[in-house]
Design a protein around this motif. Structure first.
Motif, PDB file in Angstrom:
ATOM      1  N   GLU A  80       0.851  -1.190   0.000  1.00  0.00           N
ATOM      2  CA  GLU A  80       0.000   0.000   0.000  1.00  0.00           C
ATOM      3  C   GLU A  80       0.883   1.234   0.000  1.00  0.00           C
ATOM      4  O   GLU A  80       1.777   1.370   0.840  1.00  0.00           O
ATOM      5  CB  GLU A  80      -0.927   0.036   1.210  1.00  0.00           C
ATOM      6  N   ILE A  81       0.646   2.115  -0.949  1.00  0.00           N
ATOM      7  CA  ILE A  81       1.346   3.400  -0.967  1.00  0.00           C
ATOM      8  C   ILE A  81       0.310   4.496  -0.763  1.00  0.00           C
ATOM      9  O   ILE A  81      -0.781   4.452  -1.322  1.00  0.00           O
ATOM     10  CB  ILE A  81       2.169   3.615  -2.255  1.00  0.00           C
ATOM     11  N   ARG A  82       0.676   5.461   0.067  1.00  0.00           N
ATOM     12  CA  ARG A  82      -0.259   6.519   0.432  1.00  0.00           C
ATOM     13  C   ARG A  82       0.343   7.886   0.133  1.00  0.00           C
ATOM     14  O   ARG A  82       1.365   8.263   0.716  1.00  0.00           O
ATOM     15  CB  ARG A  82      -0.607   6.442   1.924  1.00  0.00           C
ATOM     16  N   ASN A  83      -0.267   8.586  -0.799  1.00  0.00           N
ATOM     17  CA  ASN A  83       0.056   9.996  -1.064  1.00  0.00           C
ATOM     18  C   ASN A  83       1.528  10.232  -1.370  1.00  0.00           C
ATOM     19  O   ASN A  83       2.133  11.199  -0.884  1.00  0.00           O
ATOM     20  CB  ASN A  83      -0.371  10.863   0.123  1.00  0.00           C
ATOM     21  N   ASN A  91       1.078  12.865  -5.331  1.00  0.00           N
ATOM     22  CA  ASN A  91       0.028  12.380  -4.436  1.00  0.00           C
ATOM     23  C   ASN A  91      -0.563  11.047  -4.906  1.00  0.00           C
ATOM     24  O   ASN A  91      -1.783  10.879  -4.984  1.00  0.00           O
ATOM     25  CB  ASN A  91      -1.068  13.442  -4.319  1.00  0.00           C
ATOM     26  N   SER A 118      -1.614   7.186  -4.618  1.00  0.00           N
ATOM     27  CA  SER A 118      -2.007   6.158  -3.647  1.00  0.00           C
ATOM     28  C   SER A 118      -2.448   4.913  -4.403  1.00  0.00           C
ATOM     29  O   SER A 118      -3.078   5.002  -5.458  1.00  0.00           O
ATOM     30  CB  SER A 118      -3.150   6.654  -2.760  1.00  0.00           C
ATOM     31  N   LYS A 153      -3.110   0.293  -3.812  1.00  0.00           N
ATOM     32  CA  LYS A 153      -3.081  -0.932  -3.019  1.00  0.00           C
ATOM     33  C   LYS A 153      -2.942  -2.127  -3.949  1.00  0.00           C
ATOM     34  O   LYS A 153      -3.588  -2.166  -5.009  1.00  0.00           O
ATOM     35  CB  LYS A 153      -4.358  -1.085  -2.189  1.00  0.00           C
ATOM     36  N   THR A 202       7.805   6.104  -9.349  1.00  0.00           N
ATOM     37  CA  THR A 202       6.975   5.492  -8.306  1.00  0.00           C
ATOM     38  C   THR A 202       7.532   4.126  -7.924  1.00  0.00           C
ATOM     39  O   THR A 202       7.645   3.794  -6.730  1.00  0.00           O
ATOM     40  CB  THR A 202       5.522   5.349  -8.799  1.00  0.00           C
ATOM     41  N   GLY A 213       4.598  11.181   1.736  1.00  0.00           N
ATOM     42  CA  GLY A 213       3.852   9.948   1.595  1.00  0.00           C
ATOM     43  C   GLY A 213       4.469   8.780   2.341  1.00  0.00           C
ATOM     44  O   GLY A 213       5.570   8.874   2.906  1.00  0.00           O
ATOM     45  N   GLU A 214       3.739   7.657   2.336  1.00  0.00           N
ATOM     46  CA  GLU A 214       4.132   6.465   3.079  1.00  0.00           C
ATOM     47  C   GLU A 214       4.041   5.227   2.205  1.00  0.00           C
ATOM     48  O   GLU A 214       3.220   5.165   1.275  1.00  0.00           O
ATOM     49  CB  GLU A 214       3.218   6.272   4.301  1.00  0.00           C
ATOM     50  N   ASP A 233       8.607   6.359   5.299  1.00  0.00           N
ATOM     51  CA  ASP A 233       7.981   7.668   5.147  1.00  0.00           C
ATOM     52  C   ASP A 233       9.117   8.675   5.005  1.00  0.00           C
ATOM     53  O   ASP A 233      10.221   8.296   4.600  1.00  0.00           O
ATOM     54  CB  ASP A 233       7.021   7.978   6.298  1.00  0.00           C
TER      55      ASP A 233
END
Length: 375
Positions: free
Chosen positions: A23-26, A39, A41, A43, A63, A76-77, A87
């Motif tokens: 999972e990558i977030r933002n 930004n 995101s 899964k 990415t 992001g995380e 992060d």
């Protein structure tokens, strides 16, 4: 009022949703003040193949490099199996992320045998390493080459060795950056299918970067369509293809025809009849987009065409500019009488009308997309 206690296994005790393998977030990344990944995101579940699809320079590979730990994000995380691995403060080193990598360049070691290449990242007893190498080479049909050197293998065989090497340590996640771009077109489909079978058997979460829509449609359980550093649409291949987010999304997967119209009372009047444009204000222009395979052609009958139908609307007349046989289909280009524009239609098998021949065109209403007009 008395309530019955919930029975064991009752729906009231709902299971927690499955945890994504990746999972990558933002995620965001800039170079020289230019935002390259914006930004993002995403899964990916275990055993799932997700394709990050988009044109060159849209941020796909950057990415991937951030997920691998080769590149550091600005924001992001990144999570693996629900655990934070990176992060902007905390960072698990790349070698401890349990992530396999496979890029355009297979990068096999020329001085090592095929077996030694596959086993390069393995630790433990020699017998266990040899068993794992033989297992993977057997899956890709290359066990007989275990003691050969890479130079003696074809490009497709080298690709399968590189895949086996990446899978040998049993990574939880496999990242693949245009891995088939260097292969001959005749081999590519077979190699893709073989690779997909092996990846599914290993139950890894796969994130595949490609700029080829056909490759994404062939391999992906889910497509994330990327443009200008952002994911503009995400979903199953069928949904991304048949319910595109905008005109550019349609055009990325195939040739398109565009008919410009002006909205009056939520309707757009065109030579092909009226089209619904709900929510678009009066006076605004819209683009009606249709793929060449969804245009129906009919012969001219003394200046008359086919009668209107609910499915295909009103017919409009044009004259053939050129027709070409493409193998499984024919491509016909027609200059329309109403404005001189050129529309393209594809027809199965052989259909090669002479230049200047009049034809009538009808367009499938359920296959048209209506978007606000863009230049």
């Amino acid at each position: 009022m008395k309530h019955d206690a919930p029975r064991p296994g009752h729906d009231s005790a709902r299971k927690a949703p499955p945890v994504p393998r990746l999972e990558i977030r933002n995620l965001s990344r800039s170079f020289g003040g230019q935002l390259v990944v914006d930004n993002v995101s995403l899964k990916v579940m275990p055993g799932q193949v997700t394709c990050l699809l988009g044109p060159s320079g849209c941020g796909k590979s950057t990415t991937l490099r951030m997920i691998a730990g080769v590149e550091m994000q600005d924001a992001g995380e990144i999570h693996v199996d629900g655990n934070l691995i990176c992060d902007t403060v905390f960072r698990v080193p790349p070698e401890r992320r349990h992530i396999g990598l496979m890029f355009q360049d297979f990068a096999l070691f020329p001085h090592l045998t095929v077996g030694e290449n596959v086993g390069f990242g393995l630790k433990g007893a020699a017998e266990a390493k040899r068993a794992r190498v033989e297992e993977l080479l057997g899956k890709v049909g290359l066990l007989r080459f275990i003691d050969e050197y890479p130079y003696s293998l074809s490009g497709g065989e080298q690709q399968r060795v590189a895949l086996s090497r990446a899978l040998a340590p049993r990574p939880r996640i496999m990242l693949m950056d245009e891995p088939f771009s260097g292969l001959d077109n005749r081999l590519r489909d077979d190699i893709r299918d073989e690779t997909l079978d092996v990846l599914k058997a290993e139950d890894a979460a796969v994130l595949l970067v490609t700029h080829e829509p056909e490759e994404a449609m062939r391999m992906a359980d889910e497509i994330a369509l990327m443009r200008d550093g952002r994911i503009v649409q995400q979903g199953a291949p069928y949904n991304v293809y048949n319910a595109p987010a905008d005109k550019q999304s349609v055009a990325f997967f195939s040739d398109i025809n565009v008919i410009r119209g002006t909205v009056r009372g939520a309707l757009t009047e065109t030579p092909f009849g009226q089209f619904l444009a709900p929510g678009v204000p009066d006076g605004a222009e819209v683009d009606i987009v249709i793929r060449p395979q969804h245009i129906k052609l009919d012969l001219d009958r003394g200046g008359r065409g086919p009668s209107p139908t609910a499915q295909d609307g009103v017919a409009a007349r044009g004259e053939v500019v050129r027709a070409r046989f493409m193998g499984a289909e024919s491509l016909v280009e027609i200059r329309m009488d109403y404005d001189g524009s050129i529309l393209k239609a594809t027809v199965p098998n052989v259909f090669l009308p002479a230049p200047g021949k009049p034809l009538w065109l009808m367009i499938r209403r359920d296959r048209c997309f209506v978007f606000p007009a863009t230049d």
